[in-house]
Design a protein around this motif. Structure first.
Motif: not given
Length: 887
Positions: A87-97, A100-109
């Protein structure tokens, strides 16, 4: 009147919506009926229905529908798994498009974003399960990240930690350098790779000119070597055991140790030991107290533990540099081509690195002991039984279970660290703060462990967490332990074993009494389905094309215990034709005014043909029910199929036609009522396998309250009718024998032939006379002589005739005036010769040891199947040739 054509696409969604709206799938916690529980293996919330799902959920639904009909309070507990990494990979791929990375968002967001995605797309798999006709108690649907299940995870973690069964340690894990997390063995894909074997010479310290040569597929890891191991009984190295070697490049002294891990027949007989980067070497290192030298960082780049010139190099660049330096030093003995297995992350696609890191572990060996005993003593049984051996093998050799993952989506480890690194394991932050205050004597700042738990940790609690544990709910008291778990063999260790361990430890009882292990669904050639082979079959496409019932019936019919399911679209098409046959039979009954009669007593029918079909119906209901109860899905499906298509449609309704068209009103009324009653029982019997068409016919064939799926399973005791069965079964055998011979001899369908019979017993002569019209009509006979004399038989045979034996009687069919007997003999002989040639070719292949060793398993199996088919065909052709007595 029923439509001429059954339209599954119209019927299926309508009935599913009616079932769900009526709460027909719901268990009743306050019922006084005996409970029956199946825990649904929770599919990944990211997933969509594939053929493996179609098989396992069809088999579960067959069981749950059958048990509901037998009067059990049936709970099929549904839910989905949060599937951490996937699941994390699915959402990270959406951000990548969006760059944006998950680190840009931060854990909570980022976690908030995952929940949003789950809300948008997480229902795909459950919508598709509805299309499959699955009937779990949807009102009780759970998700592994629900607050209730999360509370159970925290409770289990804290409890096991306090009991010393969860601990933090530095051990080797499967490290994914791309995803930057430890992964489970199930997420590691072993791929065959064409690589090299490097033979490296290590100088023996204090013995100038003496070297010990090691062979390795990973020369770069020599930078972290702690020893060289040789077998204790290998005389070549006996004098070197206990000596030291000077490790090239690193200029470290490492010992030569004796250990049985080294195989004298493999490589050079000496192996380099790198305890921090190989699971086997880790065990050797533990046995000999060797230092653990971690030479890579989380990106699989060389770290500060290696000589300066290697620091920061990617592992493969370090490999090239090591090999070049060994060559320059004159220490590279040789390089050989070598094909070997390399571990890849199934999601990241990169090579997995065994990596020494601090992780949370479960003492699985302690938890495994009662779980092993539960199977040994029969508290839980595997079906088929041989899977016990796989379970024992894994459980008796179980290693500590790494449960921490370095990702953000999942159950965060309930541990908080103080300023000096001491950790406090508690269910809540407030409890951790209180524990820290008691330890330090003051309030301190705490930092929560950033790791999350392995998805298998939360799913190990599924059989009791879904029922409300740790609360002592009525559901928990009623539905635990479950009756059966239905799953694939690939997760016996990862999920089944862990549910056994956790269930016994926290509930004091096994989580399920039976574990039914189904096989893989392969393509029609027996090959595993994969995208690369282009042989994936989409269950939803088959449902669109042939209807859900056809797919379900196919999967059940092919689900023989211990055998993989070889799925061909033609099989699904064939069972679609079966659904059409049932529909047409129901339409025929309707056209002949066969309506359910209130108070009809099947035990009181008088017509022989009706007593026969009533007895066969009762026998089929018992056999199909027993087969489902014993997980013999194939026997259940095929037993129902043969009775419905053969017994009812092809025989009984044909036998009934003269009665329907006759003048005996009493016989006509009884036969109409019997046909309607039998059809009703058929709908009950087929319902667990084919829920949609049976529910539709049930609603259309009579005015009655309630749904078929909530009707009781037929209890048809005392309906055996031996005399009627013997009589009508004999009629069927005679007609079948004649039809088979007509087909074998290429007798034109329109041709009317004679049948002469000799040797009948007195009773059967009576049957022959009684049913002469039926036999003539259904066997397409011009004449039927039940008591032909010897002279008549000899005369018929002299012009070319086929002979058959049915029980004690001889049946002779003169064919000289219908076919060219000599030409037919020649055709049969040529076909027999052709098949003999084909069988000889296959025998030559199967007798070739080289072919058996090199050919893929599915190719060998296909050859064996072909041989068996050809052998069967040849036997029938030889029988046909023998039947042709000559002029």
């Amino acid at each position: 009147m029923l439509d001429k054509t059954y339209r599954p696409a119209e019927v299926e969604p309508r009935h599913y919506e009616l079932w769900e709206q009526a709460g027909a799938f719901a268990a009743d916690t306050v019922s006084n009926r005996q409970p029956y529980t199946i825990m649904m293996p929770p599919p990944n919330v990211t997933g969509s229905l594939h053929m493996g799902h179609a098989l396992t959920f069809t088999l579960q639904d067959v069981l749950i529908r059958y048990r509901r009909m037998t009067g059990r309070d049936a709970l099929w507990q549904p839910g989905t798994d949060h599937a951490g990494i996937a699941t994390q990979m699915v959402v990270e791929r959406q951000l990548e498009a969006r760059k944006v990375t998950r680190h840009d968002l931060g854990r909570e967001d980022f976690i908030k974003r995952v929940w949003e995605w789950k809300a948008e797309s997480g229902g795909t798999i459950t919508r598709q399960l509805r299309r499959l006709g699955a009937s779990p108690d949807w009102a009780k649907e759970r998700f592994t990240m629900d607050e209730g299940l999360s509370a159970a995870v925290r409770k289990v973690f804290v409890t096991l930690h306090r009991q010393g069964l969860i601990y933090r340690a530095q051990r080797l894990v499967n490290w994914d350098p791309k995803l930057h997390t430890a992964i489970s063995d199930l997420e590691v894909e072993q791929r065959e790779v064409k690589g090299h074997m490097w033979h490296l010479k290590y100088p023996v310290d204090g013995m100038p000119g003496v070297f010990i040569t090691v062979a390795t597929t990973r020369p770069e890891t020599m930078l972290g070597d702690s020893a060289v191991a040789v077998h204790p009984e290998d005389e070549r190295f006996a004098a070197l055991v206990g000596k030291m070697v000077r490790l090239p490049i690193c200029d470290r002294l490492i010992p030569i140790v004796a250990d049985e891990y080294s195989d004298p027949a493999k490589g050079t007989g000496a192996v380099k030991i790198t305890p921090a980067h190989d699971f086997n070497d880790f065990q050797v290192g533990s046995r000999h107290g060797l230092p653990l030298i971690n030479i890579f960082d989380r990106d699989a780049r060389a770290n500060d533990a290696v000589p300066e010139g290697y620091r920061g190099l990617d592992r493969y660049d370090a490999r090239k540099k090591v090999v070049a330096e060994f060559e320059a030093l004159g220490l590279l003995e040789k390089i050989e081509p070598h094909t070997h297995m390399v571990p890849y992350g199934d999601r990241s696609g990169v090579v997995i690195e065994p990596w020494l890191t601090d992780q949370w572990f479960v003492d699985a060996a302690t938890l495994a002991k009662p779980a092993i005993e539960a199977v040994e003593t029969g508290k839980t049984r595997f079906v088929p039984r041989h899977w016990e051996n796989t379970y024992y093998e894994w459980m008796r050799n179980i290693q500590p279970w790494c449960i921490s993952r370095q990702i953000w989506w999942g159950h965060q480890v309930p541990a908080w660290y103080g300023p000096d690194g001491k950790f406090f394991v508690e269910e809540t932050e407030a409890e951790a703060a209180a524990a820290a205050r008691a330890h330090y004597g003051r309030d301190v700042d705490l930092t929560r462990d950033s790791d999350v738990l392995d998805t298998w940790f939360s799913s190990a609690l599924w059989p009791f967490s879904t029922l409300g544990w740790p609360e002592q709910t009525p559901e928990l008291a009623r539905y635990y332990p479950g009756d059966v778990l239905v799953t694939g063999f690939d997760i016996i260790f990862f999920w089944v074993a862990r549910m056994m361990m956790m269930g016994i430890h926290f509930m004091g009882d096994v989580p399920f009494k039976d574990i039914y292990i189904h096989a893989l669904v392969r393509d029609e050639k027996g090959q595993k389905m994969s995208k690369s082979k282009g042989n994936i079959i989409d269950p939803l496409e088959l449902i669109d094309k042939y209807g859900c019932d056809a797919l379900r019936f196919t999967l059940a019919a092919l689900a023989a215990q211990g055998r993989d399911v070889k799925l061909a679209e033609s099989r699904v098409e064939g069972y679609r034709n079966f659904a059409t046959k049932l529909w047409n039979a129901a339409r025929f009954c309707q056209m002949n005014e066969c309506r359910p009669v209130a108070g009809f007593d099947p035990g009181s029918v008088k017509e022989t043909v009706n007593r026969w079909i009533v007895a066969k119906t009762a026998e089929t209901a018992d056999k199909v029910g027993a087969a489902i109860g014993n997980y013999r899905y194939d026997a259940a499906a095929l037993g129902a199929y043969h009775f419905v298509w053969g017994g009812f449609c092809d025989w009984y309704l044909e036998f009934a036609k003269p009665i329907f068209n006759g003048t005996d009103e009493a016989a006509k009324a009884e036969t109409r009522a019997t046909a309607a009653w039998v059809l009703d029982q058929i709908l009950h019997i087929l319902h667990p396998l084919m829920p949609f068409i049976t529910e539709e016919l049930w609603g259309q064939l009579g005015r009655r309250d309630g749904m078929l799926m909530l009707r009781p399973w037929p209890q048809l005791d005392g309906l055996a009718a031996a005399a009627a069965e013997n009589e009508m079964d004999w009629v069927v055998r005679v007609i079948s024998a004649v039809r088979a011979v007509r087909s074998e001899m290429n007798v034109p369908p329109a041709a009317q032939v004679d049948l002469l019979v000799a040797g009948l017993s007195e009773v059967k002569r009576g049957w022959a006379v009684t049913h002469a019209d039926l036999i003539r009509r259904l066997a397409r006979l011009a004449g039927f002589e039940p008591q032909a004399g010897a002279e008549r038989l000899a005369q018929a045979s002299s012009h070319g005739a086929a002979q058959m034996v049915v029980d004690e009687a001889t049946l002779v069919m003169p064919l000289g005036d219908v076919i060219d007997v000599d030409k037919e003999r020649s055709r049969l002989a040529k076909e027999i010769a052709r098949l003999e040639g084909e069988i000889a070719k296959v025998d030559k292949k199967l007798g070739n040891a080289d072919f058996l060793a090199r050919a893929p398993e599915e190719v060998v199996a296909e050859q064996r199947e072909r041989r068996a088919d050809w052998s069967d065909s040849m036997a029938k052709l030889k029988e046909a040739l023998e039947r042709l007595s000559g002029a």
